[in-house]
Design a protein around this motif. Structure first.
Motif: not given
Ligand code: PEP
Ligand code: MN
Length: 341
Positions: A103, A132, A183, A186, A208, A270, A273, A299, A310
């Motif tokens: 993660c 993050k 990336q 969400a 996402k 994914d 998540h 992950e 996570d």
């Molecule tokens: C992640 O990929 O660690 C993540 C934060 O994903 P999401 O945006 O789908 O919550």
């Protein structure tokens, strides 16, 4: 766009609507019935005025779009599958890719162990968050620039392309130096200013689905990127928020099937998540392959029990190896070629 007029319009009313259609830059074509009259409008909606504004005219009952708003990403506009290039890899129809990694990037030892572990079992790309987007401001926020440097080291050692999240336009240059795929998570999936800015970098974007975004909103978010000239979008279903509490999110595999039908873009899943549970990763990865996904992002952590984010949904590299073996027959049954590192 089709305009439906109110019952039995007079010639004057029809002419008024036609005049407004012309003013907006379209050619009106009327079909006069005994009771109903409809006016079809021909013209490019990206360049001309907004026909929806005609809805406010007294003579008009309804204005109905006939073209999809997400026209650039729709299969109608682009029937051939899009293959997104990532180094020597091509992500999309026909093949199945597994993106794996922790993660968050936490330390040199952790990311290198994860990188070698996922490569050994066939992942073609390494994931890991340096920035993050955490729900609580008191939770681990990622190592930032140091995390990016560690990802660069992992890439140099393993040759695996890097997938990492971007949470702010201000980090774009720094992240582009290391990332092969940006990336969008969400929480930022409907951040149109971020989408527009990063699209212009030309980097492939793993988009996402938002926590509570409809499929339409998800595809329109992709449209933002493609409309800026960047066709390299990988859609990623990561679960949506529902009333269910048995899993962290509800992995919406309907959405994967819809996205595969509606667009030519690669669609991945994914399960980490999407479920939030390490014990559901194999069945939901299999389900992803069965529904027609072009890959998964999952992950993996050398020591999930001490992960800084996570923890409950991460598995070890060895467990990942078992998952890959259990997944292979499903990829084959779906008629796809598993690409391995
Ligand atoms: C992640 O990929 O660690 C993540 C934060 O994903 P999401 O945006 O789908 O919550
Ligand atoms: Mn995570």
């Amino acid at each position: 766009m089709i305009i439906i007029l109110k019952l039995r319009p007079t010639a004057g009313q029809i002419a008024a609507v036609e005049a407004r259609v012309r003013e907006l830059g379209y050619e009106p074509h009327k079909i006069v019935g005994e009771i109903r009259t409809v006016i079809a409008c021909v013209g490019d909606e990206t360049e001309n005025g907004d026909l929806m504004s005609i809805k406010s005219m007294d003579e008009v009952e309804q204005v109905m779009p006939i073209q999809k708003k997400h026209k650039l990403v729709s299969r109608d506009a682009h029937p051939d599958p899009v293959h997104v290039p990532v180094g020597d890899l091509r992500i999309g129809e026909g093949s199945f890719h597994v993106i794996a990694g922790p993660c968050s990037v936490e330390s040199r030892e952790q990311i290198l162990a994860a990188a070698h572990g996922v490569k050994k079992h066939g992942a073609t790309m390494l994931r890991g968050g340096a920035f993050k987007p955490r729900t609580s401001p008191y939770d681990f926020q990622g190592l930032g620039k140091e995390g990016l440097d560690l990802l660069a080291e992992a890439k140099a050692e393993t040759g695996l392309p890097i997938v990492t999240e971007i949470v702010s336009e201000t980090h774009l240059d720094m992240i582009c130096e290391v990332a092969d795929v940006l990336q969008v998570g969400a929480r930022n999936a409907l951040n149109y200013s971020l989408l527009t800015t990063i699209a212009q970098s030309g980097k492939p974007i793993l988009l996402k689905r938002g926590l509570s975004a409809t499929v339409k909103e998800w595809l329109l978010a992709a449209e933002y990127i493609v409309s800026k000239g960047n066709h390299n979008v990988i859609l990623c279903e990561r679960g949506i928020r529902t009333y269910e509490t048995a899993t962290r999110n509800t992995l919406d595999l309907n959405a994967v099937a819809v996205a595969k039908l509606e667009t030519s873009l690669p669609v991945i899943v994914d399960p980490s998540h999407g479920t939030g549970r390490s014990d559901l990763l194999l069945p939901m990865s299999r389900a992803a392959a069965a529904v027609g996904a072009d890959g998964i992002i999952i992950e993996i952590h050398p020591e999930p029990e001490v992960a800084l984010s996570d923890s409950a949904q991460q598995i070890t590299p060895d467990e990942f190896g078992v998952l890959m073996e259990g997944l292979k027959p499903f990829i084959e049954a779906a008629g796809k070629q598993l690409v391995t590192a």
